[in-house]
Design a protein around this motif. Structure first.
Motif, PDB file in Angstrom:
ATOM      1  N   PHE A  50     -37.836  18.615 -30.792  1.00  0.00           N
ATOM      2  CA  PHE A  50     -36.803  17.911 -31.562  1.00  0.00           C
ATOM      3  C   PHE A  50     -37.450  16.882 -32.494  1.00  0.00           C
ATOM      4  CE2 PHE A  50     -33.187  18.562 -28.218  1.00  0.00           C
ATOM      5  CZ  PHE A  50     -33.344  19.926 -28.361  1.00  0.00           C
ATOM      6  N   ALA A  51     -38.497  16.200 -31.983  1.00  0.00           N
ATOM      7  CA  ALA A  51     -39.185  15.202 -32.813  1.00  0.00           C
ATOM      8  C   ALA A  51     -39.798  15.868 -34.039  1.00  0.00           C
ATOM      9  CB  ALA A  51     -40.262  14.499 -31.996  1.00  0.00           C
ATOM     10  N   ALA A  52     -40.376  17.075 -33.829  1.00  0.00           N
ATOM     11  CA  ALA A  52     -40.970  17.793 -34.957  1.00  0.00           C
ATOM     12  C   ALA A  52     -39.908  18.143 -35.988  1.00  0.00           C
ATOM     13  CB  ALA A  52     -41.667  19.055 -34.454  1.00  0.00           C
ATOM     14  N   ALA A  53     -38.738  18.573 -35.509  1.00  0.00           N
ATOM     15  CA  ALA A  53     -37.662  18.933 -36.431  1.00  0.00           C
ATOM     16  C   ALA A  53     -37.182  17.697 -37.183  1.00  0.00           C
ATOM     17  CB  ALA A  53     -36.515  19.588 -35.675  1.00  0.00           C
ATOM     18  N   LEU A  54     -37.138  16.549 -36.485  1.00  0.00           N
ATOM     19  CA  LEU A  54     -36.719  15.317 -37.159  1.00  0.00           C
ATOM     20  C   LEU A  54     -37.737  14.924 -38.224  1.00  0.00           C
ATOM     21  CD1 LEU A  54     -35.327  13.093 -34.273  1.00  0.00           C
ATOM     22  CD2 LEU A  54     -34.071  14.235 -36.097  1.00  0.00           C
ATOM     23  N   GLU A  55     -39.021  15.149 -37.917  1.00  0.00           N
ATOM     24  CA  GLU A  55     -40.062  14.823 -38.883  1.00  0.00           C
ATOM     25  C   GLU A  55     -39.876  15.615 -40.175  1.00  0.00           C
ATOM     26  OE1 GLU A  55     -44.145  14.188 -37.150  1.00  0.00           O
ATOM     27  OE2 GLU A  55     -44.642  15.571 -38.769  1.00  0.00           O
ATOM     28  N   LEU A 106     -37.508  27.934 -31.707  1.00  0.00           N
ATOM     29  CA  LEU A 106     -37.406  28.149 -33.150  1.00  0.00           C
ATOM     30  C   LEU A 106     -37.394  26.838 -33.922  1.00  0.00           C
ATOM     31  CD1 LEU A 106     -34.998  31.033 -34.083  1.00  0.00           C
ATOM     32  CD2 LEU A 106     -37.457  30.977 -34.023  1.00  0.00           C
ATOM     33  N   LEU A 107     -36.962  25.753 -33.265  1.00  0.00           N
ATOM     34  CA  LEU A 107     -36.979  24.450 -33.936  1.00  0.00           C
ATOM     35  C   LEU A 107     -38.387  24.115 -34.404  1.00  0.00           C
ATOM     36  CD1 LEU A 107     -34.081  23.891 -32.828  1.00  0.00           C
ATOM     37  CD2 LEU A 107     -34.853  21.578 -32.391  1.00  0.00           C
ATOM     38  N   GLY A 108     -39.351  24.399 -33.517  1.00  0.00           N
ATOM     39  CA  GLY A 108     -40.736  24.107 -33.860  1.00  0.00           C
ATOM     40  C   GLY A 108     -41.207  24.945 -35.037  1.00  0.00           C
ATOM     41  N   LEU A 109     -40.731  26.214 -35.096  1.00  0.00           N
ATOM     42  CA  LEU A 109     -41.101  27.072 -36.223  1.00  0.00           C
ATOM     43  C   LEU A 109     -40.446  26.587 -37.507  1.00  0.00           C
ATOM     44  CD1 LEU A 109     -40.883  30.720 -34.894  1.00  0.00           C
ATOM     45  CD2 LEU A 109     -42.750  29.781 -36.191  1.00  0.00           C
ATOM     46  N   THR A 110     -39.152  26.256 -37.402  1.00  0.00           N
ATOM     47  CA  THR A 110     -38.419  25.848 -38.595  1.00  0.00           C
ATOM     48  C   THR A 110     -39.007  24.558 -39.160  1.00  0.00           C
ATOM     49  OG1 THR A 110     -36.514  26.721 -37.439  1.00  0.00           O
ATOM     50  CG2 THR A 110     -36.086  25.579 -39.490  1.00  0.00           C
ATOM     51  N   ALA A 111     -39.453  23.669 -38.259  1.00  0.00           N
ATOM     52  CA  ALA A 111     -39.997  22.393 -38.723  1.00  0.00           C
ATOM     53  C   ALA A 111     -41.238  22.617 -39.589  1.00  0.00           C
ATOM     54  CB  ALA A 111     -40.345  21.515 -37.531  1.00  0.00           C
ATOM     55  N   HIS A 112     -42.050  23.642 -39.253  1.00  0.00           N
ATOM     56  CA  HIS A 112     -43.252  23.967 -40.013  1.00  0.00           C
ATOM     57  C   HIS A 112     -44.144  22.748 -40.230  1.00  0.00           C
ATOM     58  CE1 HIS A 112     -45.311  25.947 -43.706  1.00  0.00           C
ATOM     59  NE2 HIS A 112     -46.004  26.080 -42.598  1.00  0.00           N
ATOM     60  N   GLY A 138     -29.357  18.046 -38.990  1.00  0.00           N
ATOM     61  CA  GLY A 138     -28.251  18.875 -38.519  1.00  0.00           C
ATOM     62  C   GLY A 138     -28.689  19.790 -37.386  1.00  0.00           C
ATOM     63  N   LEU A 139     -29.856  20.386 -37.550  1.00  0.00           N
ATOM     64  CA  LEU A 139     -30.362  21.330 -36.549  1.00  0.00           C
ATOM     65  C   LEU A 139     -30.598  20.616 -35.220  1.00  0.00           C
ATOM     66  CD1 LEU A 139     -31.278  24.183 -36.027  1.00  0.00           C
ATOM     67  CD2 LEU A 139     -33.534  23.593 -36.856  1.00  0.00           C
ATOM     68  N   VAL A 140     -31.183  19.422 -35.275  1.00  0.00           N
ATOM     69  CA  VAL A 140     -31.453  18.681 -34.036  1.00  0.00           C
ATOM     70  C   VAL A 140     -30.146  18.299 -33.361  1.00  0.00           C
ATOM     71  CG1 VAL A 140     -32.469  16.582 -33.085  1.00  0.00           C
ATOM     72  CG2 VAL A 140     -33.667  17.846 -34.854  1.00  0.00           C
ATOM     73  N   PHE A 141     -29.170  17.888 -34.177  1.00  0.00           N
ATOM     74  CA  PHE A 141     -27.866  17.536 -33.610  1.00  0.00           C
ATOM     75  C   PHE A 141     -27.278  18.721 -32.855  1.00  0.00           C
ATOM     76  CE2 PHE A 141     -23.200  17.373 -34.208  1.00  0.00           C
ATOM     77  CZ  PHE A 141     -22.946  16.245 -33.448  1.00  0.00           C
ATOM     78  N   LEU A 142     -27.298  19.899 -33.488  1.00  0.00           N
ATOM     79  CA  LEU A 142     -26.742  21.089 -32.838  1.00  0.00           C
ATOM     80  C   LEU A 142     -27.547  21.468 -31.598  1.00  0.00           C
ATOM     81  CD1 LEU A 142     -25.915  23.153 -36.026  1.00  0.00           C
ATOM     82  CD2 LEU A 142     -24.299  22.150 -34.432  1.00  0.00           C
ATOM     83  N   ALA A 143     -28.873  21.276 -31.657  1.00  0.00           N
ATOM     84  CA  ALA A 143     -29.709  21.615 -30.508  1.00  0.00           C
ATOM     85  C   ALA A 143     -29.378  20.719 -29.322  1.00  0.00           C
ATOM     86  CB  ALA A 143     -31.185  21.478 -30.881  1.00  0.00           C
ATOM     87  N   ILE A 144     -29.126  19.432 -29.607  1.00  0.00           N
ATOM     88  CA  ILE A 144     -28.788  18.508 -28.511  1.00  0.00           C
ATOM     89  C   ILE A 144     -27.437  18.895 -27.915  1.00  0.00           C
ATOM     90  CG2 ILE A 144     -28.193  16.106 -28.002  1.00  0.00           C
ATOM     91  CD1 ILE A 144     -30.384  15.332 -30.020  1.00  0.00           C
ATOM     92  N   LEU A 145     -26.488  19.243 -28.780  1.00  0.00           N
ATOM     93  CA  LEU A 145     -25.178  19.705 -28.283  1.00  0.00           C
ATOM     94  C   LEU A 145     -25.352  20.921 -27.383  1.00  0.00           C
ATOM     95  CD1 LEU A 145     -22.438  19.703 -31.049  1.00  0.00           C
ATOM     96  CD2 LEU A 145     -22.589  18.370 -28.954  1.00  0.00           C
ATOM     97  N   MET A 168     -30.763  29.293 -39.394  1.00  0.00           N
ATOM     98  CA  MET A 168     -29.503  29.942 -38.992  1.00  0.00           C
ATOM     99  C   MET A 168     -29.660  30.635 -37.643  1.00  0.00           C
ATOM    100  SD  MET A 168     -27.918  31.386 -42.532  1.00  0.00           S
ATOM    101  CE  MET A 168     -29.291  32.340 -43.082  1.00  0.00           C
ATOM    102  N   SER A 169     -30.786  31.343 -37.496  1.00  0.00           N
ATOM    103  CA  SER A 169     -30.992  32.063 -36.245  1.00  0.00           C
ATOM    104  C   SER A 169     -31.107  31.096 -35.075  1.00  0.00           C
ATOM    105  CB  SER A 169     -32.259  32.916 -36.345  1.00  0.00           C
ATOM    106  OG  SER A 169     -32.463  33.595 -35.151  1.00  0.00           O
ATOM    107  N   ALA A 170     -31.743  29.946 -35.278  1.00  0.00           N
ATOM    108  CA  ALA A 170     -31.906  28.976 -34.197  1.00  0.00           C
ATOM    109  C   ALA A 170     -30.541  28.478 -33.723  1.00  0.00           C
ATOM    110  CB  ALA A 170     -32.764  27.798 -34.665  1.00  0.00           C
ATOM    111  N   VAL A 171     -29.676  28.145 -34.685  1.00  0.00           N
ATOM    112  CA  VAL A 171     -28.348  27.641 -34.309  1.00  0.00           C
ATOM    113  C   VAL A 171     -27.581  28.699 -33.524  1.00  0.00           C
ATOM    114  CG1 VAL A 171     -26.121  26.909 -35.228  1.00  0.00           C
ATOM    115  CG2 VAL A 171     -28.220  26.051 -36.243  1.00  0.00           C
ATOM    116  N   LEU A 172     -27.600  29.937 -34.051  1.00  0.00           N
ATOM    117  CA  LEU A 172     -26.886  31.025 -33.372  1.00  0.00           C
ATOM    118  C   LEU A 172     -27.449  31.262 -31.970  1.00  0.00           C
ATOM    119  CD1 LEU A 172     -26.315  33.970 -35.849  1.00  0.00           C
ATOM    120  CD2 LEU A 172     -24.625  32.751 -34.496  1.00  0.00           C
TER     121      LEU A 172
END
Lengths: 495, 100
Positions: A412-417, A327-333, A422-429, A292-296
């Motif tokens: 982004f690749a890590a998040a896709l993995e 944060l994407l990298g953190l969320t991907a874990h 949804g998060l990657v889509f919003l990040a690209i936007l 949530m924080s990443a999107v915001l």
């Protein structure tokens, strides 16, 4: 009645004072103290040249890391009574922080040269801040993280207010101080609950205790929430980012660069260590919160940057947006995510510091040319500055063949993995929105009508010329050949 | 024997009072004192857990927290003094030269 027999003395029988783990910090602290002691004996006119001992200290600290290179692979083992790690992750970040500080010292020398009253303590405080950052990167204990953070924060509170005759700088410092101390209290309260729930503040012990029934899930969740609030403030994650633009705008420019790069990176890697090393068991919970924080953060940072007229403030919002990508990298874990974070931190340091270095030079005395409008026609007046700034802005926008693109790609690749589509889509936007305000500056530099009266004579010291050139080359090199750095990062991520 | 939850509850109340103070008060000095109150609530929590877990670690952390709080106070009060000279007011609502 052995209620108060100190258990720790029996547990911690062995002394593990491994000084090589703290050599850079010790050298930087000594250099900083030395500069402080020398200041009264140096005539004010020559305070600027105190940057040279600072640079020498950084160089020695770096050499000490090179000399002890072989000892930096002790994964999963903490020294100084479980306080600091000496692993490749810490080494990677310490080298990054040392290079960033060296660049900052050079930017600061240019800045202090233009001030009426040069202040030598600038360099000492900068070195102390670096000590804090290095400690945070190597920390193996929540208390050590807290101390590192406070060494960093207290130095930066002073630095932000160093232009004490200027109202903006006062305001910036007081806002940063109040909100920084406020957030520290939250983080500490979180640490207290972790201690209460697990009986320890050492990452490795916490990670071992949590899966057993000994720990209280409620206390731990509360602790997690409080610590995320604290770190959210320090990294300037939405919804805790409100202070950042004001503080970044009011602080002296080299300090803004320090806050945007150093503080943010140090707090982020400390959070990486806490979440990945101490609290991996809670990952479902923190992944949701960070999602949530990443999107915001990404959307607020990019959208607010669109309307800015001050380039410092625009870069402030841009740095908020970049924290969101991280944060994407953190969320991907996952491993790729951590690699991506390290890679992106290097890329981000190069392009952001480079951009701030150019802004510092263009800004001139008392930062008078700090509006985006002042960049109109810079391409005709000063090709070197405009070309380099363009490279940095293109990289910040994440356009291919630059470091910024590669870094985003890995994150982004890590998040896709981890199937966070949804998060990657919003990040690209969000990054698509970002392209607009970066390109706006470039367009203005090259396509705006050139007005003679805004053209002032800009002189660039040779040292800054070299630094900017290195950063441009680094930005392009990392964008085209990411292999070497990615290899280093992949070695660093196995904690 | 007072149960451990009482101490924790007291600390939580102090922390919430401090938080509300920082958010609601407009005077920089009062806000700073509220932050100190929050830090002391944390200290109380640490000591409670330290006693509860039968360890000394928690009490040592309190010493660290107090040291850092003192350093922070030194810097913070200096900043407040400068602000009051420059702005003739300690009201945070006056600190509004930068917006958006």
């Amino acid at each position: 009645m052995n209620r108060f027999v100190p258990q720790m003395f029996t547990e911690w029988g062995t002394v593990d004072l491994n000084y090589s783990a703290l050599l850079p910090e010790i050298i930087l602290s000594l250099t900083g103290i030395m500069i402080m002691l020398v200041i009264p004996f140096v005539p004010t006119a020559r305070h600027v040249s105190l940057g040279y001992p600072a640079l020498a200290g950084i160089a020695v600290a770096f050499l000490s890391l090179v000399a002890t290179r072989a000892t930096w692979d002790q994964r999963g083992e903490a020294f100084f009574y479980g306080m600091v790690f000496q692993d490749p992750f810490a080494l990677f970040l310490k080298v990054l922080f040392l290079f960033a500080t060296a660049a900052l010292v050079l930017i600061a020398m240019n800045y202090l040269d233009q001030e009426d009253r040069a202040q030598g303590e600038f360099y000492a405080l900068l070195l102390f801040a670096t000590v804090g950052m290095c400690l945070m990167a190597a920390s193996a204990d929540l208390i050590m993280t807290f101390l590192g953070l406070e060494i960093l924060s207290i130095s930066t509170y002073v630095l932000a207010g160093l232009k004490e005759r200027e109202r903006k700088s006062n305001e910036s410092a007081i806002k940063y101080f109040l909100l920084g101390a406020f957030s520290t209290a939250f983080m500490l309260y979180g640490i207290a609950f972790v201690y209460g729930a697990t009986g320890s503040t050492q990452y490795l012990i916490i990670a071992k205790v949590i899966p057993t029934s000994e720990s209280e899930p409620f206390l731990l969740l509360l602790a997690l929430g409080l610590m995320l609030v604290g770190f959210g403030f320090k990294i300037a994650l939405a919804p805790f980012h409100i202070w950042a633009p004001d503080v970044y705008e009011g602080a002296p420019l080299p300090v803004t660069a320090l806050l945007a790069v150093g503080s943010k990176a140090a707090a982020l890697v400390a959070l990486v260590r806490i979440l990945f090393q101490a609290l991996p068991a809670l990952s479902p919970e923190w992944q949701v919160l960070l999602w949530m924080s990443a999107v915001l953060t990404m959307s607020i940072g990019n959208i607010a940057a669109l309307t800015q007229t001050n380039i410092k403030r625009m870069l402030a919002y841009s740095s908020i947006a970049h924290a969101g990508y991280l944060l994407l990298g953190l969320t991907a874990h996952n491993e790729l995510g951590t690699q991506g974070i390290l890679y992106y931190l290097v890329a981000y340091a190069l392009m952001t510091m480079g951009a701030f270095a150019v802004v510092q030079i263009v800004g001139g005395r008392d930062e008078q040319y700090i509006q985006i409008e002042d960049y109109r026609g810079l391409g005709y007046r000063h090709p070197f500055l405009s070309v380099t700034l363009s490279v940095f802005l293109i990289s910040l926008a994440g356009i291919p063949a630059t470091a910024g693109f590669m870094g985003k790609f890995f994150l982004f690749a890590a998040a896709l993995e981890s199937e966070l589509y949804g998060l990657v889509f919003l990040a690209i936007l969000a990054s698509a929105i970002g392209i607009y305000y970066y390109l706006k500056v470039i367009v203005l530099m090259y396509m705006g009508d050139f007005q003679e009266e805004t053209g002032t004579l800009i002189t660039i010291p040779l040292s800054l010329r070299i630094v900017i050139a290195i950063m441009v080359l680094g930005t392009i090199y990392l964008g085209i050949l990411p292999g070497t750095l990615l290899h280093l990062a992949s070695e660093a991520v196995n904690f | 024997m007072i149960p451990v939850t009482h101490y924790l509850a007291l600390a939580a109340i102090l922390f919430v009072i401090g938080t509300c103070g920082v958010i609601l008060q407009r005077n920089v000095l009062t806000m700073f004192m509220c932050i100190e109150l929050m830090l002391n609530a944390v200290n109380l929590t640490f000591i409670t857990f330290s006693r509860f877990l039968n360890q000394l670690d928690g009490q040592i952390f309190v010493l660290f927290v107090m040291t850092v709080a003192a350093a922070e106070a030194a810097v913070g009060l200096a900043l407040i003094v400068i602000l009051s000279r420059r702005a003739d007011s300690l009201d945070v609502d006056q600190a509004n030269t930068m917006k958006w």
